[in-house]
Structure formats: structure tokens, C-alpha cells
Enzyme design. Structure first.
Site, short mmCIF file in Angstrom:
data_model
loop_
_atom_site.label_atom_id
_atom_site.label_comp_id
_atom_site.label_asym_id
_atom_site.label_seq_id
_atom_site.Cartn_x
_atom_site.Cartn_y
_atom_site.Cartn_z
N THR A 29 11.31 -4.01 3.60
CA THR A 29 10.74 -3.96 2.26
C THR A 29 10.22 -2.56 1.90
O THR A 29 10.22 -2.17 0.75
CB THR A 29 9.55 -4.95 2.16
OG1 THR A 29 9.89 -6.14 2.86
CG2 THR A 29 9.22 -5.29 0.74
N ARG B 75 10.24 0.26 9.89
CA ARG B 75 8.98 0.02 10.61
C ARG B 75 9.28 -0.50 12.00
O ARG B 75 10.04 -1.46 12.14
CB ARG B 75 8.12 -1.00 9.89
CG ARG B 75 7.32 -0.32 8.84
CD ARG B 75 6.28 -1.18 8.23
NE ARG B 75 6.05 -0.59 6.93
CZ ARG B 75 5.29 -1.10 6.00
NH1 ARG B 75 4.68 -2.23 6.22
NH2 ARG B 75 5.15 -0.49 4.86
N SER C 184 1.89 1.44 6.74
CA SER C 184 1.02 0.83 5.74
C SER C 184 -0.15 0.04 6.33
O SER C 184 -1.00 0.60 6.98
CB SER C 184 1.87 -0.04 4.83
OG SER C 184 1.10 -0.51 3.76
N HIS C 185 -0.12 -1.27 6.13
CA HIS C 185 -1.23 -2.12 6.56
C HIS C 185 -1.07 -2.58 8.01
O HIS C 185 -1.93 -3.30 8.52
CB HIS C 185 -1.29 -3.35 5.65
CG HIS C 185 0.02 -4.07 5.62
ND1 HIS C 185 1.12 -3.56 5.00
CD2 HIS C 185 0.41 -5.24 6.17
CE1 HIS C 185 2.15 -4.39 5.16
NE2 HIS C 185 1.74 -5.41 5.87
N LYS D 101 9.57 6.31 5.74
CA LYS D 101 10.36 5.94 4.57
C LYS D 101 10.73 7.19 3.80
O LYS D 101 9.98 8.18 3.80
CB LYS D 101 9.65 4.90 3.70
CG LYS D 101 8.42 5.35 2.99
CD LYS D 101 7.83 4.18 2.20
CE LYS D 101 6.56 4.58 1.51
NZ LYS D 101 5.88 3.48 0.85
N ASP E 250 -5.56 0.11 1.96
CA ASP E 250 -4.89 -0.08 3.25
C ASP E 250 -4.66 1.26 3.95
O ASP E 250 -5.08 2.31 3.46
CB ASP E 250 -3.59 -0.86 3.08
CG ASP E 250 -2.54 -0.10 2.29
OD1 ASP E 250 -2.92 0.81 1.53
OD2 ASP E 250 -1.34 -0.39 2.44
N ASP F 226 -2.26 3.37 4.29
CA ASP F 226 -1.61 4.49 3.60
C ASP F 226 -2.09 4.65 2.16
O ASP F 226 -1.56 5.49 1.41
CB ASP F 226 -0.09 4.36 3.65
CG ASP F 226 0.43 3.16 2.89
OD1 ASP F 226 -0.27 2.12 2.86
OD2 ASP F 226 1.53 3.24 2.31
N ASP G 278 -2.05 2.67 -0.61
CA ASP G 278 -1.39 2.20 -1.83
C ASP G 278 -1.86 0.82 -2.28
O ASP G 278 -1.56 0.41 -3.40
CB ASP G 278 0.15 2.28 -1.72
CG ASP G 278 0.70 1.52 -0.55
OD1 ASP G 278 -0.08 0.92 0.20
OD2 ASP G 278 1.94 1.54 -0.37
N ARG G 279 -2.59 0.11 -1.44
CA ARG G 279 -3.07 -1.22 -1.85
C ARG G 279 -4.55 -1.18 -2.22
O ARG G 279 -5.27 -0.28 -1.81
CB ARG G 279 -2.93 -2.21 -0.70
CG ARG G 279 -1.52 -2.43 -0.27
CD ARG G 279 -1.49 -3.54 0.75
NE ARG G 279 -0.13 -3.72 1.22
CZ ARG G 279 0.30 -4.80 1.84
NH1 ARG G 279 -0.54 -5.80 2.07
NH2 ARG G 279 1.54 -4.91 2.23
N THR H 230 10.10 -8.56 -4.49
CA THR H 230 9.00 -7.92 -3.76
C THR H 230 9.43 -6.55 -3.24
O THR H 230 10.52 -6.40 -2.70
CB THR H 230 8.60 -8.83 -2.58
OG1 THR H 230 8.04 -10.01 -3.14
CG2 THR H 230 7.60 -8.16 -1.67
N GLU I 238 2.03 -6.11 -7.65
CA GLU I 238 2.52 -7.06 -6.67
C GLU I 238 1.39 -7.98 -6.27
O GLU I 238 0.21 -7.62 -6.38
CB GLU I 238 2.96 -6.34 -5.39
CG GLU I 238 4.12 -5.42 -5.54
CD GLU I 238 4.62 -4.97 -4.18
OE1 GLU I 238 5.73 -5.39 -3.82
OE2 GLU I 238 3.93 -4.22 -3.49
N SER J 136 0.52 -8.63 -3.32
CA SER J 136 -0.09 -8.21 -2.05
C SER J 136 -1.11 -7.10 -2.27
O SER J 136 -1.13 -6.12 -1.54
CB SER J 136 1.00 -7.75 -1.09
OG SER J 136 1.78 -6.75 -1.71
N LYS K 189 2.64 2.22 -5.58
CA LYS K 189 1.39 1.59 -5.96
C LYS K 189 0.24 2.49 -5.51
O LYS K 189 0.43 3.35 -4.65
CB LYS K 189 1.28 0.18 -5.40
CG LYS K 189 1.48 0.05 -3.91
CD LYS K 189 1.59 -1.43 -3.53
CE LYS K 189 1.74 -1.62 -2.03
NZ LYS K 189 3.11 -1.99 -1.65
#
Ligand code: VG1
Ligand code: CO
Length: 546
Positions: A22, A26, A117-118, A130, A281, A283, A285-286, A348, A367, A369, A380
């Protein structure tokens, strides 16, 4: 010695497991650190992209374990692949939205963002890489499919052997024929946010007592949050928790949810709650937004940002359209309808928003999440969302809870939860999901609990480039406007995670409760029964409810 004579060709055997999910590739750190592993993937990206000689690329990551080593490897391979310039965050640090911004601002051909990320970090944790393209957004699916195809047949890569490049001081240096520009990780990003939000208004409100508690979870946002909240808005240093990025995130799980940030959540529920609480999170972005006594669900947050966008300087002229990922609640749909603007439903993954942002069809997206963002970058953006809420509270003079209550009164409320089932044996998850997909193709059955309106397996056709993404989640729509959606996670590094998203609309405003869990329990039980979760996996309850 000429640059060419420094280039070494290394023979290798292709790995067969470098399929990006996604949000990029990873893997467990132990996998990424295998000899030739990162090198072959990066070379596969270059083989696919065939960038013009002299192109510029951005590199940065969330500071997790192996970030410094990975950056040195990418420098060496980039130097051998005729890259002309590398723009790197100081100490190798860049939040995902800041990296997206830097790619756009510097006119780079793209960039490598090093993050999982998370997902947990440290030597036993996860690592990720990425590739983002020139618009600052993640490579589209067709491109990551091509990276994967190239990675399966690669048999050699090129590198220039270099002593480690010093990335700890800002400034320009020339190494092996390429320019390396080390930039402060925070400055450009902060400046961008200053253009969008009313910092004077927020600083004034904070001076008058508006209180904030932000938890950076030892991820990348600490330095950004300290600069924005403490230096620019005058919040005390204690308002940013866990502000130092650590390679293992202090042993925690850098995911901004009530489950993974229980202390902050408990503070919100207590009588000592600040006016606004938030976390981001690993990185950056959340975002999780908490108000005294409750969490704002991600779908509600997106809907409220859209409904109030005109009161924020950067969005004063209104929003052209909005998009949400398919599992995100339909709260924003009703606001879009009210504003008479288009609302798109995408799979997603943030990359599906980018064409719509580029074309100007949308100005906001989100999103389920805990991710929201706008056209200011192509990822994001956690801190952006926190500032949006802070700005909204400061300009409106209302509390966050009043904003939320007013919104539900006008638009109704979508109770929303995600049940995650962690299934160690991924073949069990595949078998379960295959049955769901099959059901989606059969005539509707009657369920004793509630009346089904439709079942399908979501397919998305990008309105801009016509590309088709199929198999994006099985959704059950009920006559009473409630919904169950099933997806398999694409970001894990072992086993499988079945995500079950539950949503139920309540339009009677006198019946609101702060406990969505009670409201959604029957739907959760129906979801488990319908998918025969226990039969396939032995699990009698969700591993986590978020
Ligand atoms: C999860 C989220 C998804 C998000 C993705 C990347 O994916 O559910 O909404 O886009 O992570 O987020 P999945 O496939 O595990 O459900 V992050 O913060 O990597 O950048
Ligand atoms: Co993230």
C-alpha cells in the site's frame, strides 16, 4: 580519475519478494539488511525510471534504525546512475509530508522516502523504502508494479564506492561528480504551513489559555512540532511529548490510535484534559485528534475540515472537490453534497488521491486510518491536520466538542470503528478472503440480523488516467445505511491482518453516545459471523479495535 572509472558493477541474484505494498516496500530490518537487498531494489527503480542524466532526487527518512546506512547506499547507487543532485534532510531526517514538499519545491525528479510509517522500528522492527515522483506523490501502482518486475530479473547493479558522506551539516558539497545539498529538515515545511494557517490567531488564543498536548511518539514529528507549537505559537515545551526521534521509537509502536497512545487518550478522558490533544505516526503523515472526553473519528475529522475550510486562510476560496478512501466513513459525502461539490471514492493508499489533486478536481482528501491532507503536498500530513483543528478552534471561539456537536446536529453522525484481526498464518486469511470475494459475485443472501442492499468487491477506475485497480475490498451495504468492509492489510511484514471497517449512521441527535463500541457491537458480530472468521482463523475476537 573520471567519474566513470569509479563505477563498480556488482553481480547479484534477484530477490523475488520485493513487491511494494500500500505504501512502498516494507520489510523486516533483517530482510532489508541482507547483502545486495537494498541495492537491487534501488537499482531496479533506476532501471525502470531511466531518469535523464543530471536529475535531482530528494532523500530522507523517519530516523528509524538503518536509516543512516540506507542513505549512504542510495547515495552510492545514485552516483553510479548519473543522478546530478541529491537533496538530503540533515541527519537523513525528513517527515513524509516534508519530503513531498521538498520534491515539489526543489523541482526534483522524485525522491526516496525511508520509512515503515507506523510499524515498529529498531533492529528487530521494520524498515521501508518508497519512491515518490516529481509531483511529490507516491509512485502510481503501474510504476511500482514495474519496479517489482524489474527486481525479479535484475542480475547486477552499479555503485560508486565512497567514504560515508557527512550529512550532519547543512550546505552544498560535491562528491563523485554529484552535488549533495543537505537541508534543514524543518524550515521549508514550517514555512509552507505558515502560508496556510493563521499563526497570529492561534498564538493569541494560546496566550489566552487554549491548551494543546502533542505526542510525537519519538517519531519524526518531534522537531517539527517543537518548531511550530513552541517556537512559533508560544506553547510551553512540555506540550510536545516524546519529541526526540529515536531509531526504535523508544520501543513503542508509533501509531496514533487510542490503543497505541493510551496515556494521551486517558488524559483526554480525564478532568485535566487540555483543549486539544494530538499524536502523529513514525513518519509524520497520520494524525489522531482528541478532544476532552473523546476521540474525533478520522471520517468525522475530514468532514469537519471540509465544512469549515473557508475559515482557514489557505482555503478561504473554498474547496473544489473532496475524496475519501473507500473504507473511510461517508460523513464527508454529506458535506460535499451540501456544498454541491464532487466527492470521489478511491482505494486505500494515498497515491490514489494524487491525480485528482494534480488535476484540481479535489482540494481535500482523507483516509480512515487517521490520515488527512490537501493539495499543499502529495502525502497525508499529520501536523497540518492538527493545525487545521487548532486554527478552527482559535478562529471560531468554540471548543472542539462544540464544533463536533454542531456538525453532528447538522449532518448526522457516523459511528465508526475498525476491527483488526491479526492472522499469523496468511494462508488462512487468503482462504477467508477468497470466500468473501466469491460471495460478492453470488446473488444476495438474506441475513437474519439486517437487510443487505448490495455486496461487491471494490474496483476503482481513475477518472484522470483511466487506470483500473481491482480487488480493493469487499463491502456489504445495508438498507439502513450501515456498512461492513473487509480488506487485507498491505503494510505488514509478517502474517496477515484482516481489517474490518464498521459504520452506522445515526440521524437522531438526541441519541448520541460517546461510546461507538456499544453502538457497533452487533455489526461487529455480524461481520465476524458473515466472514466465518473463527472458522478460518480460530480467532474469537479482534486483535485490536480502533
Ligand atoms: C495502512 C492504512 C492505509 C494507509 C497505509 C499507509 O494500510 O490502512 O489507510 O494508506 O497504511 O499509511 P493497510 O494496507 O495496512 O491497511 V502510512 O501512515 O504508511 O504511510
Ligand atoms: Co505514516
Amino acid at each position: 580519475m573520471s567519474k566513470e572509472t569509479n563505477i563498480h558493477t556488482v553481480n547479484c541474484t534477484a530477490f523475488q519478494d520485493q513487491k511494494p505494498g500500500t505504501a512502498g516496500l516494507r520489510k523486516k530490518v533483517a530482510v532489508i539488511r541482507q547483502r545486495h537487498y537494498l541495492e537491487t531494489y534501488v537499482q531496479s527503480v533506476f532501471n525502470t525510471l531511466k531518469l535523464p542524466a543530471g536529475s535531482a532526487l530528494v532523500i530522507g527518512g523517519d530516523g528509524r534504525f538503518f536509516n543512516p546506512e540506507a542513505i549512504q547506499t542510495i547515495i552510492q547507487i545514485a552516483a553510479a546512475n548519473a543522478i546530478g543532485k541529491l537533496i538530503i534532510g540533515k541527519d537523513g531526517l525528513l517527515s513524509t509530508p516534508a519530503a513531498s514538499n521538498l520534491i515539489r519545491q526543489q523541482g526534483a525528479a522524485g525522491g526516496f522516502i525511508l520509512t515503515a510509517s507506523h510499524n515498529p522500528g529498531g533492529p528487530d522492527g521494520d524498515f521501508g523504502i518508497k519512491y515518490n515522483i516529481a509531483n511529490g506523490g507516491q509512485a502510481p501502482e503501474s510504476m511500482t508494479d514495474a519496479f517489482f518486475a524489474a527486481s525479479k530479473v535484475i542480475h547486477q547493479y552499479q555503485l560508486v564506492e565512497l567514504a560515508p558522506v557527512d550529512i550532519s551539516k547543512t550546505g552544498l558539497q560535491r562528491v563523485a561528480g554529484i552535488e549533495i545539498l543537505i537541508v534543514d529538515s524543518v524550515t521549508d515545511y514550517t514555512r509552507l504551513l505558515q502560508e496556510l494557517f493563521d499563526f497570529d490567531c492561534m498564538a493569541n488564543a494560546m496566550k489566552k489559555g487554549l491548551s494543546l498536548q502533542f505526542d510525537a511518539l519519538h517519531g519524526i514529528t518531534g522537531p517539527y512540532a517543537t518548531d511550530i507549537f513552541c517556537r512559533l505559537l508560544g506553547a510551553p515545551n512540555s506540550s510536545v511529548l516524546n519529541a526526540i526521534p529515536l531509531p526504535d521509537f523508544g520501543g513503542g509502536h508509533p501509531d496514533p490510535t487510542p490503543v497505541d497512545v493510551p496515556d494521551l487518550y486517558q488524559l483526554a478522558l480525564s478532568s485535566k484534559s487540555p483543549d486539544l490533544l494530538a499524536a502523529s505516526d513514525g513518519d509524520g503523515d497520520r494524525n489522531m485528534i482528541l478532544l476532552p472526553g473523546q476521540m474525533v473519528s478520522p471520517g468525522d475529522s475530514l468532514a469537519i475540515l471540509l465544512a469549515n475550510a473557508k475559515s482557514i486562510p489557505g482555503y478561504r476560496d473554498g474547496i473544489s472537490g473532496v475524496a475519501r478512501s473507500m473504507p473511510t466513513s461517508a460523513a464527508v459525502d454529506r458535506v460535499a453534497q451540501h456544498l454541491n461539490i464532487p466527492c470521489f471514492e478511491t482505494p486505500t493508499g494515498w497515491r490514489y488521491f494524487c491525480n485528482l489533486l494534480d488535476s484540481g478536481d479535489i482540494g481535500l482528501c482523507g483516509e480512515e486510518s487517521f490520515g488527512t491532507g490537501s493539495s499543499h503536498v502529495r502525502e497525508k500530513d499529520g501536523l497540518w491536520a492538527v493545525l487545521f483543528w487548532l486554527n478552527l478552534i482559535a478562529t471560531s471561539g468554540l471548543s472542539g466538542n462544540q464544533i463536533l456537536a454542531n456538525h453532528w446536529r447538522q449532518f448526522g453522525r457516523d459511528y465508526y470503528q475498525r476491527y483488526d484481526y491479526f492472522i499469523p498464518d496468511s494462508s488462512q486469511a487468503d482462504a477467508l478472503f477468497n470466500e468473501l470475494k466469491l460471495n460478492a459475485e453470488l446473488p444476495l443472501v438474506e441475513l437474519k440480523e439486517r437487510q443487505l442492499k448490495s455486496i461487491d468487491n471494490f474496483t476503482y477506475t481513475d477518472p484522470i488516467d483511466g487506470s483500473v485497480s481491482s480487488n480493493q475490498g469487499v463491502r456489504l451495504q445495508f438498507v439502513d445505511e450501515s456498512r461492513i468492509i473487509y480488506r487485507l492489510s498491505g503494510t505488514g511484514t509478517s502474517g496477515a491482518t484482516l481489517r474490518v471497517y464498521l459504520q452506522q449512521l445515526e440521524t437522531n441527535t438526541t441519541q448520541h453516545t460517546n461510546n461507538p463500541g456499544d453502538v457497533l457491537k452487533p455489526l461487529g458480530m455480524l461481520a465476524a459471523r458473515y466472514a466465518r472468521i473463527e472458522h478460518y482463523t480460530g480467532l474469537t475476537r479482534a486483535t485490536a479495535i480502533i
